[in-house]
Design a protein around this motif. Sequence first.
Motif, PDB file in Angstrom:
ATOM      1  N   LEU A 102      11.655  -0.348   0.912  1.00  0.00           N
ATOM      2  CA  LEU A 102      11.352  -0.614  -0.485  1.00  0.00           C
ATOM      3  C   LEU A 102      10.764   0.619  -1.159  1.00  0.00           C
ATOM      4  N   ALA A 103       9.852   1.321  -0.467  1.00  0.00           N
ATOM      5  CA  ALA A 103       9.258   2.529  -1.032  1.00  0.00           C
ATOM      6  C   ALA A 103      10.323   3.580  -1.325  1.00  0.00           C
ATOM      7  N   VAL A 104      11.292   3.713  -0.415  1.00  0.00           N
ATOM      8  CA  VAL A 104      12.381   4.670  -0.629  1.00  0.00           C
ATOM      9  C   VAL A 104      13.224   4.255  -1.833  1.00  0.00           C
ATOM     10  N   ASP A 105      13.478   2.963  -1.981  1.00  0.00           N
ATOM     11  CA  ASP A 105      14.231   2.478  -3.144  1.00  0.00           C
ATOM     12  C   ASP A 105      13.503   2.797  -4.445  1.00  0.00           C
ATOM     13  N   VAL A 106      12.176   2.622  -4.440  1.00  0.00           N
ATOM     14  CA  VAL A 106      11.384   2.931  -5.630  1.00  0.00           C
ATOM     15  C   VAL A 106      11.477   4.421  -5.951  1.00  0.00           C
ATOM     16  N   ALA A 107      11.270   5.267  -4.943  1.00  0.00           N
ATOM     17  CA  ALA A 107      11.331   6.710  -5.176  1.00  0.00           C
ATOM     18  C   ALA A 107      12.707   7.134  -5.678  1.00  0.00           C
ATOM     19  N   PRO A 110      17.512   9.810 -17.942  1.00  0.00           N
ATOM     20  CA  PRO A 110      17.668  10.197 -16.549  1.00  0.00           C
ATOM     21  C   PRO A 110      16.475  11.022 -16.098  1.00  0.00           C
ATOM     22  N   GLY A 111      16.236  11.007 -14.776  1.00  0.00           N
ATOM     23  CA  GLY A 111      15.192  11.838 -14.210  1.00  0.00           C
ATOM     24  C   GLY A 111      13.879  11.095 -14.113  1.00  0.00           C
ATOM     25  N   PRO A 112      12.879  11.720 -13.467  1.00  0.00           N
ATOM     26  CA  PRO A 112      11.595  11.078 -13.257  1.00  0.00           C
ATOM     27  C   PRO A 112      10.909  10.745 -14.575  1.00  0.00           C
ATOM     28  N   ALA A 113      10.329   9.574 -14.653  1.00  0.00           N
ATOM     29  CA  ALA A 113       9.584   9.177 -15.837  1.00  0.00           C
ATOM     30  C   ALA A 113       8.242   9.885 -15.850  1.00  0.00           C
ATOM     31  N   PRO A 114       7.596  10.004 -17.004  1.00  0.00           N
ATOM     32  CA  PRO A 114       6.375  10.787 -17.086  1.00  0.00           C
ATOM     33  C   PRO A 114       5.144  10.075 -16.570  1.00  0.00           C
ATOM     34  N   ALA A 115       5.253   8.843 -16.138  1.00  0.00           N
ATOM     35  CA  ALA A 115       4.060   8.138 -15.690  1.00  0.00           C
ATOM     36  C   ALA A 115       4.264   7.572 -14.298  1.00  0.00           C
ATOM     37  N   ALA A 116       3.170   7.354 -13.594  1.00  0.00           N
ATOM     38  CA  ALA A 116       3.224   6.780 -12.263  1.00  0.00           C
ATOM     39  C   ALA A 116       3.485   5.283 -12.371  1.00  0.00           C
ATOM     40  N   ALA A 117       3.593   4.643 -11.195  1.00  0.00           N
ATOM     41  CA  ALA A 117       4.007   3.245 -11.191  1.00  0.00           C
ATOM     42  C   ALA A 117       3.048   2.360 -10.417  1.00  0.00           C
ATOM     43  N   PRO A 118       1.785   2.278 -10.835  1.00  0.00           N
ATOM     44  CA  PRO A 118       0.842   1.496 -10.054  1.00  0.00           C
ATOM     45  C   PRO A 118       1.184   0.030  -9.966  1.00  0.00           C
ATOM     46  N   PRO A 167       0.806  -1.219   0.000  1.00  0.00           N
ATOM     47  CA  PRO A 167       0.000   0.000   0.000  1.00  0.00           C
ATOM     48  C   PRO A 167       0.843   1.275   0.000  1.00  0.00           C
ATOM     49  N   LEU A 168       1.949   1.272   0.723  1.00  0.00           N
ATOM     50  CA  LEU A 168       2.819   2.442   0.740  1.00  0.00           C
ATOM     51  C   LEU A 168       3.450   2.685  -0.622  1.00  0.00           C
ATOM     52  N   VAL A 169       3.946   1.635  -1.257  1.00  0.00           N
ATOM     53  CA  VAL A 169       4.550   1.787  -2.574  1.00  0.00           C
ATOM     54  C   VAL A 169       3.514   2.289  -3.580  1.00  0.00           C
ATOM     55  N   SER A 170       2.303   1.758  -3.490  1.00  0.00           N
ATOM     56  CA  SER A 170       1.241   2.209  -4.372  1.00  0.00           C
ATOM     57  C   SER A 170       0.905   3.672  -4.118  1.00  0.00           C
ATOM     58  N   ARG A 171       0.976   4.086  -2.870  1.00  0.00           N
ATOM     59  CA  ARG A 171       0.655   5.467  -2.498  1.00  0.00           C
ATOM     60  C   ARG A 171       1.618   6.459  -3.157  1.00  0.00           C
ATOM     61  N   LEU A 172       2.833   6.019  -3.426  1.00  0.00           N
ATOM     62  CA  LEU A 172       3.786   6.897  -4.109  1.00  0.00           C
ATOM     63  C   LEU A 172       3.204   7.443  -5.401  1.00  0.00           C
ATOM     64  N   SER A 173       2.487   6.606  -6.143  1.00  0.00           N
ATOM     65  CA  SER A 173       1.943   7.009  -7.430  1.00  0.00           C
ATOM     66  C   SER A 173       0.881   8.085  -7.261  1.00  0.00           C
TER      67      SER A 173
END
Length: 408
Positions: free
Chosen positions: A345-350, A392-400, A310-316
């Motif tokens: 894990l959430a920090v690694d994803v971000a 490089p840099g943030p991708a344009p889409a979220a990661a559900p 749920p936390l990782v999903s919340r990032l999106s």
Amino acid sequence: MSTSRRLLFLPPPLLAAAIAATSLITAASADALVGDSCSASSGRGGGCGAGLRCTTCVPPPGTGPAACARTTPIDPKTHGQGTSLPFNRYSWLTTHNSFAIVGTKSPLGSAIISPPNQEDSVTSQLKNGVRGLMLDTYDFNNDVWLCHSFNGKCLPFTAYMPALTVLKEVQAFLASNPSEVVTIFLEDYAAPGSLSNVFNAAGLTKYWFPVEQMPGPGGEEWPLLKDMIARNHRLLVFTSKEGKKGTEGLAYQWDYVVENQYGSQGLVDGSCPRRAESKPMDSTAQSLVLMNFFTTNPSQSWACGNNSAPLVSRLSTCYDAAAKRWPNFIAVDFYMRSNGGGAPLAVDVANGRLQCGCDSIAYCSSKSGTCAMPPPPSSSSAAASPSISSSPGPAPAAAPAVGGAAPS
């Protein structure tokens, strides 16, 4: 579909295996990995690898079979692009009410009735990779104390410890770890002058990031992390109280940070509302993003069930709300509690998304800003999967898809 997004849409079994491979960064091959059974009687960590601990998350906590869960995120300074990016291109594990520790006995001899939010000391938190600390400061007992309020006041049965106690722990950590940067967020109820006195007494002023060198409005980039380290500007301090910049050198948090609503009100599905004091989440005049993820009433059981998928999903959700920006600080209760990868894990994803557009910092190729899948975790001799390139840099889409495939 651009190559920078392919990893997000891997079939669930492959994506789950890819996320599990992240644990290999922090766990020795001879040790148990995330989700493996363990036993506290088998010595340090219950037989789990480095960056993990042996714990149970069957309600209530402490019952049921024990398994290895992560406590420590991958260090973004030693993976991906290292320290060569601006500070606002990193994400840091942050503890809510870092001082409110289970089992704390008040120095005043009073029983503390305020609910705790963490399970280990600030020193231990820092050793486990926590780099953001949330502290509530009050004038109390002729000093500055870390405290929960009762009707807006610090009282003997809500006072945890003098602020100097924790700030000395921070000083000792910074002195012993010259490449680390720590951020402190102060919920500030202290009178003018009180906080500067206690920071001076703790010996922290030599690490202070000068507020006049912080980026101005307009979403400017922060200095490179390596330059902050070289200049010894390794302590950032933000206060919730306006007007202390000139007198105490304290940065007013809402000039630099957007933050979502804390507590249960901020956990509505599909929404990431701003905290009342914060500018709107999509305000780009502030260059840092803080994401809260914890309930109003602290709960170890809730953290067990929600600090992973749920936390990782919340990032999106908060990425979309924050003008397509990934959080720089991810704040949780009971950061060591999860039924899998947890807050690390959430920090690694971000960090993966911030640094190179990958689903984890584990996949960021050194200095190149591209993604490379690691070898499958089930076999050390298996060939690596084909590299997946990205800009490089943030991708344009979220990661559900990442949230749904986190280890359970």
